[in-house]
Scaffold this active site. Structure first.
Site, PDB file in Angstrom:
ATOM      1  N   ASN A  66      44.847  29.269  44.729  1.00 19.61           N
ATOM      2  CA  ASN A  66      44.321  30.628  44.844  1.00 19.61           C
ATOM      3  C   ASN A  66      45.104  31.289  45.981  1.00 19.61           C
ATOM      4  O   ASN A  66      44.823  31.071  47.154  1.00 19.61           O
ATOM      5  CB  ASN A  66      42.824  30.575  45.150  1.00 19.61           C
ATOM      6  CG  ASN A  66      42.201  31.953  45.237  1.00 19.61           C
ATOM      7  OD1 ASN A  66      42.899  32.975  45.217  1.00 19.61           O
ATOM      8  ND2 ASN A  66      40.889  32.000  45.365  1.00 19.61           N
TER       9      ASN A  66
ATOM     10  N   GLU B 168      34.478  27.819  40.876  1.00 21.02           N
ATOM     11  CA  GLU B 168      35.559  28.505  40.152  1.00 21.02           C
ATOM     12  C   GLU B 168      36.784  27.604  40.027  1.00 21.02           C
ATOM     13  O   GLU B 168      37.479  27.628  39.020  1.00 21.02           O
ATOM     14  CB  GLU B 168      35.920  29.798  40.893  1.00 21.02           C
ATOM     15  CG  GLU B 168      34.845  30.866  40.738  1.00 21.02           C
ATOM     16  CD  GLU B 168      34.873  31.917  41.838  1.00 21.02           C
ATOM     17  OE1 GLU B 168      34.535  31.567  42.990  1.00 21.02           O
ATOM     18  OE2 GLU B 168      35.223  33.065  41.558  1.00 21.02           O
TER      19      GLU B 168
ATOM     20  N   ARG C 203      31.626  46.461  51.164  1.00 22.27           N
ATOM     21  CA  ARG C 203      31.892  47.449  50.097  1.00 22.27           C
ATOM     22  C   ARG C 203      30.595  48.142  49.701  1.00 22.27           C
ATOM     23  O   ARG C 203      29.536  47.524  49.684  1.00 22.27           O
ATOM     24  CB  ARG C 203      32.512  46.745  48.889  1.00 22.27           C
ATOM     25  CG  ARG C 203      33.861  46.160  49.208  1.00 22.27           C
ATOM     26  CD  ARG C 203      34.421  45.355  48.051  1.00 22.27           C
ATOM     27  NE  ARG C 203      34.606  43.965  48.404  1.00 22.27           N
ATOM     28  CZ  ARG C 203      34.855  42.999  47.545  1.00 22.27           C
ATOM     29  NH1 ARG C 203      34.945  43.271  46.255  1.00 22.27           N
ATOM     30  NH2 ARG C 203      35.011  41.756  47.946  1.00 22.27           N
TER      31      ARG C 203
END
Ligand code: ADP
Length: 400
Positions: A7, A385, A241
Site C-alpha cells: 500500500n 483489507e 473531513r
C-alpha cells in the site's frame, strides 16, 4: 504460495507478506517519512521481535528496496530469496468506472489508472509509483491491482448520479464512486459467514469508521449505495473531513473568507470533521471521548454530530434496500468504540435493532453485539483489507 501486499502512499509504504497456504502473515511493516528527513522502517516479522531502522529514504524506489531488504534480511527476514514471492498485490484508490474487480496490472491497465489521477490527485500517483518500482524490482512477478472503488461499481445510476447538469457526468465523469470498497466487501462477506447465510440473500449496512469513514448498503452481495462520493470528503463526518454539507456553503465561504480552490479544499479535507467541529481538540475519537467524559461541551457536540450522521445513513440505506438484516461496525472507531456503537444504535429499535450492552463491551474482535431476539444482527468485525488484497492477488495470479 507467498504474496506480497503493498500500500504505497505519498510518504509511506505499508506492506504485508502472506503465506496463502494458511493465509498467515509472515511479516508486515511500514516505511515512514519517505522524502522527509529521519525516515524509518518498522518491520514486524511474525516469528521475532519488531525491528525499527532509521535510514535515509529519499524516494519510493529506495523505500521499496528497504522493504525488500527487511523481508530478505539474514537475521530478521522471513524469506531467503525474492523468487519465493509468487505475486504482489497493490492497493489503488481510484480506478474510475473502468474496473469492477481486481486485475493484473498490464501496461494497458496502468494507462487507465494514470487517467484516473485527476480524480484522485493525492492518492493515485504514489500508488502508481509503488507499482512501477515493484515491477522493476520483481521482473516477471505478476502484479495485481485491487481498487477501493471497484466494489462500488454495482451502484445503480439513480444512486451514483448527482443532480447537476448531466453534461458534467459525460464531460468529466462527475459521479459518486465510493471508497473503502475492499473493506466493505471483506466485512460483508465475513458477516454472511458469521450469520451462516449466503451473502446473496442478505441486506447489510457496513459502517467503516476510522479516520476516513464511509457507510455502504450491501444488497445481495453488491454495493448499491455508499456515503463517500466523487472525492473522499462526503458522507459522515470524518477525522478532518467535513462529510455532507450543503454545496452552497462552499462558494459562500470562498467569498466571505476570500479563499482559493486550494484554500477551501484545505478546509473541507484537513480542518473540518471531528477536528474542526471540536474547535481543534482532536481529530481522534479517543481524545474526544476523554474530553466529553470531563464534560467538555465542544467534544460532546462533536460526538453527537458524528453519531447522528451515521444513524441517518443507516435509516436511509435500510430504505434503499427495503430492509436490513445486519449492521456491521468496522475500522478503528467501529471496532473499538462501544460508545459510538451504542449511540448510533440507540433509537433504531423501530427498525428491529436491539443492542446487548454487555456484548457491546467488546473491543477489536469479531462479535455479535445485538440481543438474541434482535431482528437485525449488529456485528463487530475487524477489517482486513490486506488479506482481501492478498486473496484477489493469489486468485488472479494462479489463474494466469
Ligand atoms: P485509518 O482511517 O487511518 O486507517 P483507523 O481505522 O486506524 O483509521 O481509525 C482511527 C480511529 O479509531 C481514531 O479516531 C481512533 O481514536 C479510533 N480508535 C482506535 N482505537 C480506539 C479505541 N480503543 N477506542 C476508541 N476509539 C479508537
Amino acid at each position: 504460495m507467498k504474496v506480497l501486499v503493498v500500500n504505497s502512499g505519498s510518504s509511506s509504504i505499508k506492506y504485508q507478506l502472506f503465506d496463502m497456504t494458511d493465509e498467515s502473515v509472515l511479516a508486515k511493516g511500514l516505511v515512514e517519512r519517505i522524502g522527509i528527513p529521519d525516515s524509518i522502517i518498522n518491520h514486524y516479522p511474525s516469528n521475532g521481535e519488531p525491528v525499527i531502522t532509521h535510514q535515509d529514504i529519499p524516494d519510493h524506489k529506495v523505500g521499496i528496496k528497504s522493504m525488500m531488504d527487511a523481508i530478505l534480511h539474514p537475521d530478521y527476514g522471513v524469506i531467503k530469496d525474492i523468487s519465493e514471492i509468487v505475486a504482489a498485490g497493490h492497493r489503488v484508490v481510484h480506478a474510475g468506472e473502468k474496473f469492477s474487480g481486481s486485475v493484473l496490472l498490464t501496461d494497458e491497465v496502468m494507462d487507465a489508472l494514470k487517467e484516473c489521477i485527476e480524480l484522485a490527485p493525492l492518492h493515485n500517483p504514489p500508488n502508481i509509483l509503488g507499482i512501477e518500482v515493484c515491477k522493476e524490482l520483481m521482473p516477471g512477478v505478476p502484479q495485481v491491482g485491487v481498487f477501493d472503488t471497484a466494489f462500488h461499481q454495482t451502484i445503480p445510476e439513480c444512486a451514483y448520479l448527482y443532480g447537476i447538469p448531466y453534461k458534467f457526468y459525460k464531460k468529466y465523469k462527475v459521479r459518486r464512486y465510493g471508497f473503502h470498497g475492499t473493506s466493505h466487501k471483506f466485512v460483508a462477506q465475513k458477516a454472511a459467514k458469521i450469520l451462516r447465510k449466503s451473502l446473496e440473500e442478505l441486506k447489510i449496512i457496513t459502517c467503516h469508521l476510522g479516520n476516513g469513514s464511509s457507510i455502504t448498503a450491501v444488497k445481495n452481495g453488491m454495493s448499491i449505495d455508499t456515503s463517500l462520493g466523487f472525492g473522499t470528503v462526503a458522507g459522515i463526518v470524518m477525522g478532518t473531513r467535513c462529510g455532507d454539507v450543503d454545496p452552497a456553503v462552499i462558494p459562500f465561504l470562498m467569498d466571505k473568507e476570500e479563499l482559493t480552490v486550494d484554500g477551501i479544499n484545505k478546509i473541507i479535507y484537513k480542518e473540518s470533521g471531528l477536528l474542526g467541529l471540536s474547535e481543534g481538540i482532536s481529530s481522534d475519537n479517543r481524545d474526544l471521548r476523554e474530553k466529553a467524559d470531563q464534560g467538555d461541551e465542544r467534544a460532546i457536540r462533536t460526538i453527537s454530530v458524528f453519531a447522528y450522521g451515521i444513524k441517518k445513513y443507516i435509516g436511509a440505506y435500510a430504505a434503499a434496500m427495503g430492509g436490513v438484516d445486519a449492521i456491521v461496525f468496522t475500522a478503528g472507531i467501529g471496532e473499538n468504540s462501544k460508545e459510538t456503537r451504542g449511540e448510533v444504535c440507540e433509537g433504531l429499535e423501530f427498525l428491529g435493532v436491539k443492542i446487548d450492552s454487555e456484548k457491546n463491551k467488546t473491543r477489536g474482535k469479531e462479535a455479535i453485539i445485538s440481543t438474541d431476539n434482535s431482528k437485525v444482527k449488529v456485528i463487530v468485525i475487524p477489517t482486513n483489507e490486506e488479506l482481501m488484497i492478498a486473496r484477489d492477488t493469489a486468485e488472479i495470479s494462479v489463474n494466469l
